[in-house]
Design a protein around this motif. Structure first.
Motif, short mmCIF file in Angstrom:
data_model
loop_
_atom_site.label_atom_id
_atom_site.label_comp_id
_atom_site.label_asym_id
_atom_site.label_seq_id
_atom_site.Cartn_x
_atom_site.Cartn_y
_atom_site.Cartn_z
N ASP A 80 42.57 29.95 37.92
CA ASP A 80 43.29 29.47 39.10
C ASP A 80 43.19 30.53 40.18
O ASP A 80 43.86 31.56 40.12
CB ASP A 80 44.75 29.19 38.75
N ALA A 81 42.35 30.28 41.18
CA ALA A 81 42.13 31.28 42.23
C ALA A 81 43.35 31.49 43.10
O ALA A 81 43.44 32.50 43.82
CB ALA A 81 40.94 30.87 43.09
N THR A 82 44.31 30.56 43.09
CA THR A 82 45.50 30.70 43.93
C THR A 82 46.56 31.58 43.27
O THR A 82 47.60 31.84 43.86
CB THR A 82 46.12 29.32 44.23
N ALA A 121 40.80 44.03 52.91
CA ALA A 121 41.47 44.54 51.71
C ALA A 121 42.96 44.75 51.93
O ALA A 121 43.75 44.66 50.98
CB ALA A 121 40.81 45.84 51.26
N ARG A 122 43.37 45.03 53.18
CA ARG A 122 44.78 45.29 53.46
C ARG A 122 45.48 44.09 54.10
O ARG A 122 46.59 44.22 54.62
CB ARG A 122 44.91 46.54 54.34
N LYS A 123 44.84 42.95 54.02
CA LYS A 123 45.46 41.71 54.51
C LYS A 123 46.23 41.04 53.38
O LYS A 123 45.81 41.06 52.22
CB LYS A 123 44.36 40.76 55.02
N ARG A 124 47.39 40.46 53.70
CA ARG A 124 48.21 39.82 52.68
C ARG A 124 47.47 38.61 52.10
O ARG A 124 46.91 37.79 52.84
CB ARG A 124 49.56 39.39 53.24
N ALA A 125 47.49 38.50 50.78
CA ALA A 125 46.74 37.43 50.11
C ALA A 125 47.25 36.05 50.47
O ALA A 125 46.51 35.07 50.41
CB ALA A 125 46.79 37.64 48.60
N ALA A 133 40.42 33.37 48.86
CA ALA A 133 41.16 33.40 47.60
C ALA A 133 40.21 33.31 46.41
O ALA A 133 40.42 33.97 45.38
CB ALA A 133 42.17 32.26 47.56
N GLN A 134 39.16 32.49 46.54
CA GLN A 134 38.16 32.40 45.48
C GLN A 134 37.50 33.76 45.24
O GLN A 134 37.30 34.18 44.10
CB GLN A 134 37.09 31.37 45.84
N ARG A 135 37.15 34.44 46.32
CA ARG A 135 36.52 35.75 46.19
C ARG A 135 37.47 36.75 45.53
O ARG A 135 37.04 37.59 44.73
CB ARG A 135 36.05 36.25 47.56
N LEU A 136 38.76 36.67 45.84
CA LEU A 136 39.72 37.57 45.21
C LEU A 136 39.85 37.25 43.72
O LEU A 136 39.96 38.16 42.89
CB LEU A 136 41.08 37.44 45.90
N GLY A 137 39.82 35.96 43.38
CA GLY A 137 39.86 35.58 41.97
C GLY A 137 38.64 36.09 41.21
O GLY A 137 38.75 36.54 40.06
N ILE A 138 37.48 36.03 41.85
CA ILE A 138 36.25 36.54 41.22
C ILE A 138 36.33 38.06 41.07
O ILE A 138 35.93 38.62 40.03
CB ILE A 138 35.03 36.13 42.05
N LEU A 158 34.12 27.82 49.20
CA LEU A 158 33.15 28.78 49.72
C LEU A 158 32.21 28.09 50.70
O LEU A 158 31.85 26.91 50.54
CB LEU A 158 32.34 29.38 48.58
N ASP A 159 31.80 28.82 51.73
CA ASP A 159 30.82 28.30 52.67
C ASP A 159 29.43 28.41 52.03
O ASP A 159 29.29 28.98 50.94
CB ASP A 159 30.89 29.04 54.00
#
Length: 306
Positions: A80-82, A121-125, A133-138, A158-159
């Motif tokens: 779950d990427a969220t 990297a310093r932006k709130r998720a 969010a998908q990239r953060l999950g990966i 993803l684009d």
């Protein structure tokens, strides 16, 4: 390697996974396909110890998930990427996971660069788009540099550039000898990504093997024939009761293989310039082989008038 043996999961009267056995080999990208409600997510949750099987086993490199001493270093999963705290930054999200698994901060920065999130990297998720969010999950799945990776619908949001990136990443991970197991409903993308397939329906195994073999099982595609003597060839095919249609100056013959068509053309004195079995697509093979396993079918498409 991932190995499931007799894997079964019941939720009350609902049989979600039914005596399912398969393997996903190291050094390969294995696609996990099935209609909605087939039991894919339940199976992947059991792999990661999030659900306990009613019976049967599923192991990662020979061990159940709960037996792994350093699970994040052995298997990385994105189900779950969220799943993240919206108030934490991307780096904070990864740092607390790294800290609880004895991983250094430098590994956090490595995976942020790898997935292209270093600039945010310093932006709130909680402010991330679905693709971010998908990239953060990966990145979370890759954090422990694991030998086995599980991805559930990794390309959602993803684009086009991101889709090509995740495809190349999976191929690169498999080329390093890792096991990559990925579920997706995007069949054209899966056709370019997976080398092997595990296909299930209503919780049961429908197919396990190579992508090439699965696509080759699509039926009724026909054989394309080009000839300067089409009238003679049409006559010979008609006399044999063969079904065919004309397409771009050629004939597409159904229910007759290329050997029989070649022999028929030779007997009729028809020179052939092309005799080519039409290859199927993943989508065609999938629709044919899962037709009886669709639990939630679609309604009829209304006719467009005007």
């Amino acid at each position: 390697m991932i190995e499931a043996i007799g894997l079964t999961k019941r939720y009350g009267d609902k049989l979600a996974v039914d005596d399912l056995s398969f393997t996903a080999e190291a050094g390969r990208v294995t696609g996990f396909l099935g209609p909605n409600g087939a039991g894919k997510s339940t199976t992947m949750r059991m792999m990661l110890g999030l659900d306990n099987p009613t019976s049967g086993t599923v192991t990662i490199d020979g061990h159940a998930y709960r037996e792994l001493r350093d699970p994040l270093r052995t298997v990385g999963g994105m189900i779950d990427a969220t799943w993240r705290h919206p108030g934490r930054t991307a780096r904070e999200h990864l740092r607390w996971i790294a800290a609880t698994n004895g991983l250094p901060d430098k590994r956090v920065d490595e995976v942020l660069r790898l997935v292209g999130l270093e600039p945010v990297a310093r932006k709130r998720a909680g402010q991330f788009s679905l693709g971010m969010a998908q990239r953060l999950g990966i990145a979370t799945a890759l954090l422990g540099d694991p030998r086995v990776l599980l991805f559930d619908e990794p390309v959602n949001g993803l684009d086009p550039e991101g889709i090509v990136w995740i495809r190349k990443l999976m191929h690169a991970l498999a080329a390093e000898g890792r096991t990559v197991f990925v579920s997706s409903h995007l069949l054209p993308e899966m056709a370019q990504t997976a080398q092997d397939l595990v296909v299930i329906g209503r919780g049961k195994l429908i197919y396990q093997g190579t992508m090439e073999d699965f696509v080759g099982r699509a039926k009724g595609l026909g054989v394309r024939v080009r000839s300067p003597h089409l009238p003679e060839l049409r006559r010979a095919l008609t006399e044999k009761g063969a079904e065919f249609r004309e397409e771009d100056g050629a004939l597409v013959v159904s229910e007759m293989d290329s050997d029989h068509i070649g022999e028929l053309a030779f007997a009729a004195g028809a020179t052939l310039h092309e005799l080519k079995p039409l290859t199927g697509s993943l989508e065609q093979a999938y629709m044919q082989l899962t037709a009886e396993a669709v639990e939630y079918g679609t309604g009829q498409v209304p006719e467009v008038v005007g």
